[in-house]
Design an enzyme around this catalytic site. Structure first.
Site, PDB file in Angstrom:
ATOM      1  NE  ARG A 220      -1.449   4.869  28.699  1.00 42.48           N
ATOM      2  CZ  ARG A 220      -0.853   4.048  27.624  1.00 42.48           C
ATOM      3  NH1 ARG A 220      -0.111   3.081  27.560  1.00 42.48           N
ATOM      4  NH2 ARG A 220      -1.417   4.623  26.412  1.00 42.48           N
ATOM      5  CB  VAL A 221      -4.093  -0.309  31.451  1.00 38.88           C
ATOM      6  CG1 VAL A 221      -4.328  -1.269  30.510  1.00 38.88           C
ATOM      7  CG2 VAL A 221      -3.627  -0.699  32.912  1.00 38.88           C
ATOM      8  N   GLY A 222      -2.759   0.755  28.654  1.00 43.28           N
ATOM      9  CA  GLY A 222      -3.114   1.431  27.279  1.00 43.28           C
ATOM     10  C   GLY A 222      -3.888   0.399  26.644  1.00 43.28           C
ATOM     11  CG  ASP A 223      -3.754   0.375  22.237  1.00 44.64           C
ATOM     12  OD1 ASP A 223      -2.895   0.804  22.950  1.00 44.64           O
ATOM     13  OD2 ASP A 223      -3.708  -0.051  21.101  1.00 44.64           O
TER      14      ASP A 223
ATOM     15  CB  THR B 266       3.633  -1.417  20.946  1.00 47.09           C
ATOM     16  OG1 THR B 266       3.393  -0.828  22.256  1.00 47.09           O
ATOM     17  CG2 THR B 266       2.640  -2.650  20.941  1.00 47.09           C
TER      18      THR B 266
ATOM     19  CB  THR C 286       1.599   0.014  17.655  1.00 44.15           C
ATOM     20  OG1 THR C 286       2.517   0.873  18.053  1.00 44.15           O
ATOM     21  CG2 THR C 286       1.629  -0.133  15.990  1.00 44.15           C
ATOM     22  N   GLY C 287       0.132   2.763  18.691  1.00 45.23           N
ATOM     23  CA  GLY C 287      -0.117   3.992  18.665  1.00 45.23           C
ATOM     24  C   GLY C 287      -0.460   4.744  20.112  1.00 45.23           C
ATOM     25  CB  THR C 288      -1.489   7.816  21.349  1.00 46.54           C
ATOM     26  OG1 THR C 288      -0.263   8.647  20.746  1.00 46.54           O
ATOM     27  CG2 THR C 288      -1.794   8.618  22.640  1.00 46.54           C
ATOM     28  N   GLY C 289      -2.355   4.891  22.773  1.00 51.42           N
ATOM     29  CA  GLY C 289      -3.432   3.717  23.109  1.00 51.42           C
ATOM     30  C   GLY C 289      -4.815   4.407  23.602  1.00 51.42           C
TER      31      GLY C 289
HETATM   32  N1  ASP Z   1      -0.276   1.355  22.146  1.00 52.65           N
HETATM   33  C1  ASP Z   1       0.723   1.280  23.223  1.00 52.65           C
HETATM   34  C2  ASP Z   1       0.067   2.047  24.345  1.00 52.65           C
HETATM   35  O1  ASP Z   1      -0.691   2.948  24.369  1.00 52.65           O
HETATM   36  C3  ASP Z   1       2.055   2.237  22.772  1.00 52.65           C
HETATM   37  C4  ASP Z   1       2.454   1.729  21.670  1.00 52.65           C
HETATM   38  O2  ASP Z   1       1.815   1.332  20.776  1.00 52.65           O
HETATM   39  O3  ASP Z   1       3.620   1.875  21.526  1.00 52.65           O
HETATM   40  O4  ASP Z   1       0.332   1.427  25.539  1.00 52.65           O
END
Ligand code: ASP
Length: 363
Positions: free
Chosen positions: A255-258, A227, A278-281
């Site tokens: 699916r929608v992330g953060d 991201t 950025t990370g596991t949303g």
């Molecule tokens: N945070 C983003 C999501 O979960 C992924 C990412 O940071 O690369 O969609």
């Protein structure tokens, strides 16, 4: 005398209230520059290691970060707004297939690109966001258009893309966003999960016809989140934040992330700070990471770096979440914090030297 008074509508009350809360906005923009501009950029966090990246990959990612930061810096140098700088920076990264946003985005498990993005103006708390868009070349510009040209904050899917097209934002077919490397990573991940492999998108080269470029693996094994995001402070003293992503490789369709969720992956307020994550949303949504960092700054008066570290190294760690943030304050503090082996990142302040980092053993 009563007839000389305008009725004090709710709308006027809201405007008066916003002016009192965010006095810098209009007044400051008519004044000569009073602040030194600054910008912080990220290109994703995760298991980013020297051995996996190699010297060529290393320099390609650093070059991409440098180009993007310079694009934002140019806007700020010329007296442009933090909002313009954030958009300009992110557009460069969306065009760069090394990063998981725009061209180079990861795929859903059924082989499509669904991109999410958000932008927020700290001077007035205006925000715009889009999720699950598939055709708009620059999702960050679409998010900004939602903020500026609609009464809404968040549009999704076809409605969002159609709106982008209706206002002349560049649209692209699925083959534009496609990269062979990311597709091969998708296939690998789906095979591992025992899931069916979807057909290749229409209009892309046949398998084996191109040499895949060396991109970091986004699949679950390597857990790299490419991201992109930017936060900026302009010479008027205003801050802004933006984030753009393809999401997580092999995610469920829909699916929608953060990233596009205001307060989770993106937040900006002149009263505290601007943050892009950025990370596991899913963890970032549950912790409202971006707003949480700003709360610590605003209500606990923490220095920015301490606030970012508290959220990433304590709250996110406690939930076993992974990722990182970049952040900036109106008084020019800049921070990054991540609990992964690496995060693509860069920062620059007026009169300073560009710093670019990838691994966690760099400053
Ligand atoms: N945070 C983003 C999501 O979960 C992924 C990412 O940071 O690369 O969609």
């Amino acid at each position: 005398m009563g007839h000389f008074l305008f009725p004090f509508s709710k709308q006027m009350a809201a405007v008066a209230c916003a002016a009192a809360l965010f006095p810098k906005t209009t007044a400051a923009q008519q004044q000569p520059p009073t602040h030194h501009w600054a910008i912080v950029v990220h290109g994703g966090a995760g298991v980013i290691e020297r051995s996996a990246l190699g010297p060529e990959g290393d320099s390609a990612y650093r070059a991409g970060l440098t180009r993007a930061t310079e694009a934002g810096a140019k806007v700020l140098e010329q007296g442009g707004t933090a909002l313009d700088a954030v958009e300009a920076t992110i557009k460069v990264l969306e065009d760069d297939p090394h990063f998981n946003s725009g061209r180079g985005a990861v795929f859903t498990s059924d082989g499509r690109n669904e991109m999410d993005s958000a932008i927020m103006d700290g001077s007035n708390l205006k925000a715009g966001a889009v999720a699950s868009v598939s055709h708009t070349r620059h999702p960050i510009s679409l998010a900004r258009a939602v903020m500026e040209k609609t009464p809404h904050v968040f549009l999704v899917g076809k409605g969002a893309d159609d709106f982008g097209e209706s206002i002349g934002l560049q649209q692209e077919p699925p083959s534009y966003f496609f990269t062979e490397s990311r597709w091969q990573q998708l296939v690998k991940q789906l095979k591992k999960e025992g899931k069916p492999i979807p057909p290749r998108p229409a209009g892309v080269p046949a398998e084996g016809a191109t040499v895949p470029m060396a991109l970091l693996d986004e699949s679950s094994d390597s857990r790299h989140y490419g991201t992109v995001g930017a936060v900026a402070l302009d010479v008027h003293g205003n801050i802004a934040a933006g984030t753009s992503t393809g999401g997580m490789q092999a995610k469920m369709p829909g699916r929608v992330g953060d990233s596009p969720i205001i307060g989770a992956g993106t937040y900006a307020s002149n009263q505290s700070c601007a943050v892009s994550g950025t990370g596991t949303g899913e963890f970032f949504i549950r912790l409202t990471v971006a707003r949480e960092v700003c709360n610590l700054v605003q209500f606990k008066h923490m220095p920015l770096q301490q606030a970012a570290d508290e959220v990433i190294h304590k709250e996110l760690d406690d939930l076993h979440g992974d990722g990182g943030v970049i952040a900036i304050t109106p008084d020019g503090q800049m921070a990054w914090s991540f609990n992964t082996p690496g995060m693509f990142r860069a920062r620059l302040r007026e009169g300073g030297k560009l710093e670019v980092g990838v691994y966690n053993d760099e400053p």
